[in-house]
Design a protein around this motif. Sequence first.
Motif, short mmCIF file in Angstrom:
data_model
loop_
_atom_site.label_atom_id
_atom_site.label_comp_id
_atom_site.label_asym_id
_atom_site.label_seq_id
_atom_site.Cartn_x
_atom_site.Cartn_y
_atom_site.Cartn_z
N ALA A 142 0.83 -1.20 0.00
CA ALA A 142 0.00 0.00 0.00
C ALA A 142 0.87 1.25 0.00
O ALA A 142 1.88 1.31 0.70
CB ALA A 142 -0.93 0.01 1.20
N ALA A 169 -4.84 6.15 0.62
CA ALA A 169 -4.08 4.91 0.47
C ALA A 169 -4.58 4.11 -0.72
O ALA A 169 -5.79 3.91 -0.88
CB ALA A 169 -4.17 4.06 1.73
N ARG A 171 -4.23 0.40 -2.21
CA ARG A 171 -3.82 -0.96 -1.87
C ARG A 171 -3.68 -1.75 -3.17
O ARG A 171 -4.60 -1.77 -4.01
CB ARG A 171 -4.88 -1.63 -0.96
N SER A 173 -2.58 -5.46 -5.05
CA SER A 173 -2.38 -6.90 -4.87
C SER A 173 -2.61 -7.60 -6.20
O SER A 173 -3.68 -7.46 -6.81
CB SER A 173 -3.34 -7.45 -3.81
N LEU A 263 -4.04 -1.04 8.25
CA LEU A 263 -4.88 -1.28 7.09
C LEU A 263 -5.69 -2.55 7.32
O LEU A 263 -5.12 -3.61 7.62
CB LEU A 263 -4.02 -1.41 5.84
N GLY A 267 -8.72 -3.11 2.90
CA GLY A 267 -8.06 -1.89 2.44
C GLY A 267 -8.50 -0.64 3.17
O GLY A 267 -8.04 0.46 2.84
N GLU A 589 3.65 -5.55 1.44
CA GLU A 589 2.62 -6.46 1.91
C GLU A 589 3.06 -7.21 3.17
O GLU A 589 2.28 -7.39 4.11
CB GLU A 589 2.26 -7.46 0.81
N ILE A 592 2.62 -4.87 6.04
CA ILE A 592 1.21 -4.63 6.35
C ILE A 592 0.66 -5.75 7.22
O ILE A 592 -0.12 -5.53 8.15
CB ILE A 592 0.39 -4.49 5.05
#
Length: 595
Positions: A142, A169, A171, A173, A263, A267, A589, A592
Motif C-alpha cells: 500500500a 491509500a 492498496r 495486490s 490497514l 483496504g 505487503e 502490512i
Amino acid sequence: MDSLSSSFISIFPQSNSTVFHPPPPSSSSPPPAFRVFSVRIEEKPQTVTTTTTDKRPSGVKKQPTSLNIRKRESSVVVADQSLPATIFNAFDSIINNFIDPPVRVSVDPKHVLSDNFSPVDELPPTKCEVVEGTLPSCLDGAYFRNGPNPQFLPRGPYHLFDGDGMLHAIRISNGKASFCSRYIRTYKYSIEKEAGFPIIPNVFSGFNGVTASAARMAVTAGRFLAGQFDPTKGIGLANTSLAFFGNRLYALGESDLPYAVKLAPDGDIITVGREDFDGKLFMSMTAHPKVDPVTKEAFAFRYGPVPPFLTFFRFNENGEKQSDVPIFSMTSPSFLHDFAITKNYAIFPEIQIGMSPMEMLGGGSPVSADPGKVPRLGLIPRYAKDESEMKWFEVPGFNVIHCINAWEEDGGDTVVMVAPNILSVEHTLERMDLIHASVEKVKINLKTGMVSRHPLSTRNLDFGVINPGFVAVKNRYMYCGVGDPMPKISGVVKLDASLSEVDRRECIVASRIFGPGCFGGEPFFVAREPDNPDADEDDGYVVSYVHNENTGESRFVVMDAKSPTLEIVAAVKLPHRVPYGFHGLFVRESDINKL
C-alpha cells in the motif's frame, strides 16, 4: 508545522506538551483556476458542483468537479448545541469577522482552499481501474499519502498547514488496486466532529497580533473550563507524513504524539490510537524520523519555543523509545522540520527561520525569518548519552527545510549531506510561490572544521527522496519534485550526484513533466528487489499521485526509475479527487501483515 501549539495553549494543564511543525507551505498567490463553491449544512453529505471563473485555451473543456462536502462549519449554530458552545461560537464569529478577518492571501480560505487544495470527503475502500500498463509485483502492498484536509470549512483565517490530517491509500495486490481516504482520528478531530464545530484554534492562522491572539486564547480557555476539550489528550494534528518502525505504522505531525494506524483486510484505514510509547514520549516529535535500514532503529527529535529548544532521541528495532538527549547548545528556538543521519552521526540544521511567539504580539507571524542569523549544522553521535560531543559548523546562507540523505567519507573524517537550500527563506510561509530551492551537497571536514558546498542542480526542486535502502550511506540517485511554482509539483527529476564529483555540472539525468494543468506531489521510490543486495540502486519505480486540473481526475502513476524519461509504466484512475498534500510512504505487503 505545529510545534508552537503547545506553547500557545500552555495556559492549560497538560501532560503532553507539543511542538511546532511545517510541511511544505502554501502559495499565497491565487492559483490559475479559482473555483467558487457553495456549502449546505446538512446531516447527510451533499453533492456540490464547483464552477470555474478561469479562461482556458480553446479546445480544452473544463469539467465540473463533484465534491462530496461533509457537514462543515462556517458560521452556523448546530442543533442541540449547549449554551456555552453557542456563546463561544458567537465570540468566534466576532473574532473572525471583525477582529481578525482573513485579509492576507496566505490565510484567506478562498485562495488557500481553491482548486485541488479544497477538501474532500472520506471514501471507503473502492476498486480502481488500471488504465495504463500493468502494476509491477513489487508494488504489492500500500502507498499512503498524508496531507491537510479540514473537516470544517474555515470560519476565519486558515493556513494550509492547519488542516486535519487525511490519509489517501492505494492498496495493490496481484496487479489490482483499491483506494481509500480516511481522516486520522486525532483527539482534536474526534471532539470537533462530535461537537459539529471547531474547538481548538489553528496555530498558523489563529494568532495574528495582540488583540486577535488574546481573544482566541480567552475563548479557548473558556471552552476548556466549560469541559469542551481536555488538552492532556492532545491538541494537535497528524497531517504531515508517515513512518514505519517497530512493526507499526504511524501518522505524524509535529503538534502531537504519533498516531498508530493500520490497514484492514479490505483496504480500509483504521486509526489505532495516540502512542506515547509507555509514557516515555511525553511530548510531540518530528514528522521526519529516520529509519536505519540495517539496524531498524528509528532516530527522531522534538523542538519547541522553550529550552531545551532541541531534544534528540531514538527508538530501538522493537520500537521502544530510548532516553532523551537535550541539546542546550542550540540557544534560540529554530524552526527545525527535518534532519539527517549517517552511520555514526545525526545532523541538525539550525536555519534563519525561527520561532518567536512574541513576534505575533506585534502583529507578525510566530514563525519568521531572521536575516542576521548565520545558519549552522550540528553533529552529534547517534548513540550519545548527552550533548558533550555535539559540534556546530557555520554554513552561511544554507537554509534547509527537508533533507535528502547524508553519509560519511574518508574513513569517517568527512560528513556529507545533500538537501534543497531555500534561496528566498523570507517567503517560506507567506509567499511560497516565490521560493526557489537549489539542491546542494555540503561537506564537513571533522578534523579541520572546514565546510564546502556546491549545487547539484539549479532547478527549483524539493521533496527529494532516495532508495530507502541507502539511508545513512553514500548514494548516487535522488528523485525530486519540480516546483512550478511551489507548492504545486509539475513533475519529477532524477539526479545523479556522482556527476558533481567530476566538474560540478548540472546533475539532472532524467525528467518527467506531467503535462499542462497536471500536478503531483512528493515522489516515492520503491525498489524492484528490496531484499537483493546486488540490485542496482535505481532498479525500481517512482510513484506519486497526479491530479489533472483540466478534467478533475486524479491518478496513481508508476514511473520506471531507470528510464531517462521516467517512463510511465502503469497508471490507476482513482475513484475521487486527491488534494495536493505532503509526504507519503510505501508499505510492503509483508509489513502490512505485521500491523
